[in-house]
Design an enzyme around this catalytic site. Structure first.
Site, short mmCIF file in Angstrom:
data_model
loop_
_atom_site.label_atom_id
_atom_site.label_comp_id
_atom_site.label_asym_id
_atom_site.label_seq_id
_atom_site.Cartn_x
_atom_site.Cartn_y
_atom_site.Cartn_z
N LYS A 116 29.42 26.26 27.42
CA LYS A 116 28.62 27.80 25.93
C LYS A 116 29.20 27.45 25.04
O LYS A 116 28.66 28.42 24.23
CB LYS A 116 28.21 28.77 27.50
CG LYS A 116 26.94 28.18 28.36
CD LYS A 116 26.31 29.10 29.21
CE LYS A 116 25.11 28.92 30.83
NZ LYS A 116 25.45 29.34 31.70
N GLN A 161 26.57 34.08 34.85
CA GLN A 161 26.83 32.99 35.80
C GLN A 161 26.68 33.11 36.69
O GLN A 161 27.15 34.13 37.88
CB GLN A 161 27.93 32.14 35.09
CG GLN A 161 28.55 30.65 35.96
CD GLN A 161 26.85 30.03 34.92
OE1 GLN A 161 27.52 29.84 33.79
NE2 GLN A 161 26.60 28.80 36.07
N ASP A 211 18.95 35.30 30.14
CA ASP A 211 19.20 33.48 31.02
C ASP A 211 17.20 34.01 31.64
O ASP A 211 17.06 33.01 31.93
CB ASP A 211 19.29 34.26 31.32
CG ASP A 211 20.83 33.33 32.63
OD1 ASP A 211 20.02 32.11 31.72
OD2 ASP A 211 21.26 33.43 32.94
N1 GUN Z 1 23.74 28.79 37.59
C1 GUN Z 1 23.34 27.88 37.14
N2 GUN Z 1 22.18 27.39 36.24
C2 GUN Z 1 22.44 28.61 35.72
C3 GUN Z 1 22.25 29.27 34.48
O1 GUN Z 1 21.33 28.68 33.73
N3 GUN Z 1 21.81 30.60 34.52
C4 GUN Z 1 23.11 31.26 35.29
N4 GUN Z 1 23.48 32.53 33.97
N5 GUN Z 1 23.56 30.41 36.47
C5 GUN Z 1 23.17 29.37 36.16
#
Ligand code: GUN
Length: 287
Positions: A52, A96, A119
């Site tokens: 990211k 996350q 998200d």
């Molecule tokens: N963990 C696995 N996929 C995701 C996601 O799309 N966003 C977040 N914040 N954590 C994750």
């Protein structure tokens, strides 16, 4: 069989996003800002977060990552989120997941300002999705819809089966596929671990979406010939990264399928960048 090339489609979206970032930056006098909170030392999460950061830098989004130790308390995480909510230069906040076991993710996700919830996991944004109102959409299911659209595949009027009912993928994807618009309009069945005779339901699907996180579980004999298979699963196995589909056995039967890796994964990050530009635009230009 048509290969659904998420890597190529995501690269195109990132290039478009980079142009949008350039224009937006010139208008507001600063770059869009994304904050990521990473608590603990989950291996795959560290990789996602690094990817990211790299993707943000590539399109001109400023990213900052708060790397917190595994023993961080829930109150400390909430305090970090409140501080980020108050910052003018931060347009997006991503917590996350998974969080360390002693932390309840729900109050943390609910503490994020819905206008910065890139998200799309906040109850307000989930509710907006359900009600077909504008809002920030969860990145993975939004990426799946975009991958279909840009591959000229239309689930309208077709039978769509989603396997897996997670809050992050399965549930929001089922809502997006069933929404009343030309790119969706599918008849949706949502399957899960308590679904009897999964194989016969899969065999009835024109579009099959796999999001259960069980490697190589869905085989070619479980498909309708010509079906479109989108594999959202990603598991680390002794043989490398694997999706929920046994890709080799699908090849002769599916009409189209997304590979793992290189399918939905890159789309998720592309949609995160898109959401960050969307939240920055809404916060700075539309208020
Ligand atoms: N963990 C696995 N996929 C995701 C996601 O799309 N966003 C977040 N914040 N954590 C994750």
């Amino acid at each position: 069989m048509l290969l659904l090339d998420g890597k190529a489609v995501a690269a195109a979206i990132r290039a478009e996003t980079a142009e949008e970032v350039k224009t937006l930056t010139a208008r507001i006098g600063r770059k869009p800002g994304l904050a990521v909170i990473l608590a603990g030392d989950n291996g795959p999460s560290q990789t996602y977060v690094r990817n990211k950061e790299r993707a943000c830098a590539e399109v001109g989004i400023v990213s900052e990552t708060l790397r917190l130790p595994a023993h961080t308390t829930q109150d400390e995480i909430l305090a970090h989120i409140r501080a980020l909510n108050a910052r003018e230069d931060i347009d997006g906040i991503l917590l996350q997941l998974p969080l360390p076991g002693h932390i309840d993710s729900r109050p943390c996700l609910e503490c994020i300002d819905p206008a910065k919830d890139v998200d799309g996991f906040h109850p307000v944004n989930m509710g907006r999705l359900l009600l077909d109102m504008p809002g920030l959409r969860p990145c993975t299911p939004a990426g799946v819809m975009e991958l279909l659209k840009r591959s000229n595949l239309r689930p309208a009027g077709k039978k769509a089966v989603v396997v897996g009912r997670s809050n992050i993928v399965g549930k929001p994807l089922a809502v997006m596929l069933g929404a009343k618009n030309a790119q969706a309009n599918a008849t949706v069945t949502l399957c899960h671990s308590a679904t009897p005779d999964l194989a016969s339901i899969c065999r009835d699907a024109d579009f099959l979406f796999l999001a259960m996180g069980q490697p190589e579980t869905i085989t070619g004999d479980m498909l309708k010939p010509g079906a479109v298979v989108v594999d959202v699963g990603i598991s680390v196995t002794d043989n490398g990264l694997r999706g929920d589909a046994d890709f080799a056995s699908l090849r002769d039967r599916a009409g189209a399928a997304s590979p793992v890796p290189g399918g939905v994964g890159p789309m998720t990050i592309a949609m995160l960048l898109h959401n960050t530009v969307q939240s920055c635009t809404a916060r700075c230009l539309k208020c």
